[in-house]
Scaffold this active site. Structure first.
Site, mmCIF file in Angstrom:
data_model
loop_
_atom_site.group_PDB
_atom_site.id
_atom_site.type_symbol
_atom_site.label_atom_id
_atom_site.label_comp_id
_atom_site.label_asym_id
_atom_site.label_seq_id
_atom_site.Cartn_x
_atom_site.Cartn_y
_atom_site.Cartn_z
ATOM 1 N N SER A 38 0.830 -1.196 0.000
ATOM 2 C CA SER A 38 0.000 0.000 0.000
ATOM 3 C C SER A 38 0.874 1.260 0.000
ATOM 4 C CB SER A 38 -0.946 -0.046 1.203
ATOM 5 O OG SER A 38 -1.957 0.902 1.110
ATOM 6 N N ASP A 401 -5.902 -3.106 -2.922
ATOM 7 C CA ASP A 401 -4.838 -2.774 -1.979
ATOM 8 C C ASP A 401 -4.182 -4.008 -1.366
ATOM 9 O OD1 ASP A 401 -3.998 -1.872 1.004
ATOM 10 O OD2 ASP A 401 -3.895 -0.176 -0.375
#
Length: 639
Positions: A38, A401
């Protein structure tokens, strides 16, 4: 000069911590491997690009004379950018139709007071569906007036408002959901929206990576560039000069995946990628990915395979913060045309392909890109780029993500006995997680073996009912997301290499528009985190890793030896027991390629059994006095 690896945790804007930490580490260490998830993937990509540019400068690459802002000097400029008030906020540009929802999300997820959050959410509903509110509100008022004139109008005022607001809420949710779905499951695609004068997140990231690496915009930095980066004098002769890894999550496959992909093949649609990436990057992938596939009237381009993948694409796949930033769609074969009968090979009898070495032999994950026989059973062979295409239809695989499945991938670059330290930076919120960090200050790196083993504790039941229920539900999600990472982070031989950075409620996270003082405070914590690694003892770390390995290996070997205990064996399974013990036995699947391999396999088993029986007889307990909690050796899939 010392070498190190570095792994960084996700955290959206909390990643402001990382540039200064990296710059501080770079004074004492040279980077060999960098990874993250991320926001940590953004930091990892930027660090790898700066390290690549630094190596080119150190080796006198003439092209770097005309590349201002490359290397770690350029990373200082990036750190200054990120700590400029309003800069991060401008990188996130919501799509038309969801801007009210985006503004409300930013306020509600930030550090604003509760009344402001309630007001922002309430006004967002009215701003998103004003006509629906006015229509229901007006019709009910008209109904009241028609029934009892002014008295009916006044009586219906309050219920009309709430009914109108309820209708507007439903309409707003449906409208935002439609836009988010059409926007590839995100409020922001990462590219510049119409009318914007500043670059969005993906555009900025592309320009930053290219500048730090000293490469032109139309030649994207790839993983292969990093692998083949110039080396320093006396540098360890590892297969790759620089290694970059990051985690994404395949929502369609319900599993995390490590980037770049290995031994799988995916395709992309140009019209989808044009919305997500700069044109020069998409042009490069179209030109360098291979021959496209024409399937059901659409043109699918192969995603550049393995290390040929641009770093920008992998980073964007890892940072697709759920619903905030659009997911990345790739495509894999859903159905293949039947193969010729004589060409069909039963997968369980398919001849094995010899691996180059034990290190090169990596099992293929999922079906993504694998050749599939007409029987529908995936082949054990890796997909061949030169194989004739027989794709009848494609299906979409959505990647979001990486923090969904592994927000702190400290397992990256791990080795039983490491040649150099793999540092990690963990981000925690002291107000939410009562950990040893909150008892040792804002920056904490264990300095003694007895530190850092404490469990995380989240307090529940001390507030109002709604808040406690919400905290309980969020705790369930956090547990599902982080339990593996948390267990590993507390383990001996792991916890001593992790520096913890405690953030306050107004620092990082979804606070996209932080004041200048807060930005500078976070950046200062990053520099302090990098300094803490100077106290790291690699000697103690290496010895602990050996104690863990010896303890786990002995217990695992004892388990293997127990399979030869005649009193435990079941006669009906005698033929199965004999398969690995005799090089002449014919296995039902996955045969070895030659007799030498088969013989070595049998010899390995007998060595393990002999060693286990000897340990069971002499009873030297290598676990006695070993670090706690004890590790366990298990065979798990690579992802």
């Amino acid at each position: 000069m010392k070498y190190c690896d570095l792994v960084m945790k996700g955290g959206i804007t909390s990643g402001i911590v990382y540039p200064n930490a990296v710059l501080t580490l770079a004074r004492e260490f040279r980077f060999k491997s960098v990874g993250g998830t991320s926001a940590g993937a953004i930091a990892a990509a930027v660090t790898a690009a700066a390290a690549y540019g630094d190596r080119r400068i150190a080796n006198g690459d003439p092209a770097m004379h005309d590349a201002p802002g490359a290397g770690f000097d350029g990373l200082r400029d990036v750190a200054a950018q990120l700590t400029t008030q309003g800069f991060i906020h401008r990188l996130f540009q919501p799509a038309m139709g969801v801007r009210n929802a985006y503004r409300a999300l930013v306020v509600c997820a930030g550090a604003a007071p509760k009344w402001k959050k309630i007001a922002a959410a309430s006004l967002a509903v009215l701003a998103t569906a004003p006509l629906e509110f006015l229509l229901v509100f007006g019709l009910l008022l008209a109904l009241g007036y028609s029934l009892a004139n002014t008295g009916g109008l006044l009586a219906m005022l309050t219920p009309s408002f709430f009914c109108g607001y309820a209708a507007a809420t439903v309409s707003s949710v449906l409208r935002v959901a439609r836009v988010v779905r059409g926007n590839q499951f995100g409020l922001c695609v990462g590219m510049r929206e119409r009318g914007a004068s500043t670059p969005a997140l993906t555009e900025w990231l592309h320009a930053t990576l290219q500048r730090l690496a000293g490469k032109p915009l139309d030649a994207p930095l790839t993983f292969a560039d990093l692998c083949g980066a110039p080396r320093f004098p006396g540098e360890p002769a590892t297969p790759d000069a620089l290694v970059l890894r990051m985690i994404t999550t395949s929502i369609s496959h319900r599993e995390p995946r490590t980037l770049p992909f290995r031994d799988v093949r995916f395709w992309f649609l140009r019209e989808e990628f044009d919305r997500l990436f700069p044109k020069v990057v998409v042009d490069w992938m179209v030109d360098n990915g291979g021959a496209p596939e024409q399937v059901e009237g659409k043109t699918y381009y192969p995603l550049p395979a393995d290390d040929d993948l641009p770093v920008l694409v992998a980073t964007r796949m890892s940072l697709s913060f759920p619903l905030l930033v659009s997911a990345v769609p790739l495509h894999e074969p859903a159905k293949r045309m039947p193969a010729e009968p004589e060409a069909v090979i039963e997968p369980e009898r398919a001849p094995a392909t010899p691996a180059k070495s034990a290190a090169d032999s990596v099992d293929q994950l999922a079906a993504g890109g694998a050749r599939t026989p007409s029987s529908g059973t995936p082949s054990t062979d890796a997909p061949s780029r030169d194989a004739p295409s027989n794709i009848a239809s494609m299906r979409t695989v959505w990647f979001s993500d990486g923090g969904i499945g592994s927000n702190f991938p400290i397992h990256l670059f791990d080795a039983a006995l490491p040649l150099w330290p793999t540092f990690a930076i963990n981000l925690v919120y002291a107000a939410v997680d009562d950990t040893s960090v909150s008892r040792h200050g804002a920056i904490f790196l264990p300095e003694r073996n007895a530190q850092g083993w404490q469990r995380t504790y989240a307090r529940l039941g001390d507030g109002n009912a709604a808040g406690d229920v919400a905290g309980f539900l969020f705790g369930i999600v956090a547990t599902m997301q982080n339990w593996r990472d948390l267990l590993l982070a507390r383990a001996p031989g792991q916890r001593d290499r992790i520096v913890h950075v405690a953030l306050e409620g107004d620092e990082g996270g979804m606070n996209l528009n932080m004041p200048q003082a807060v930005l500078e405070r976070i950046a200062a914590k990053g520099a302090a985190a990098g300094e803490r690694f100077n106290a790291f003892s690699f000697e103690n770390h290496y010895w602990i890793r050996w104690r863990n390995l010896a303890s786990g290996l002995q217990r695992y070997t004892l388990q293997v030896a127990r399979t030869h205990d005649a009193t435990l064996r079941i006669p009906d399974y005698a033929s199965a027991y004999a398969l690995p013990e005799s090089p002449d036995a014919a296995p039902p699947s996955y045969p070895y390629t030659d007799y030498f391999q088969r013989n070595e396999s049998t010899r390995l088993l007998l060595q393990l059994v002999h060693q286990g029986e000897a340990w069971a007889d002499m009873q030297p307990d290598l676990t006695q006095g070993a670090p706690r909690p004890l590790p366990q050796m298990t065979i798990t899939p690579i992802y």
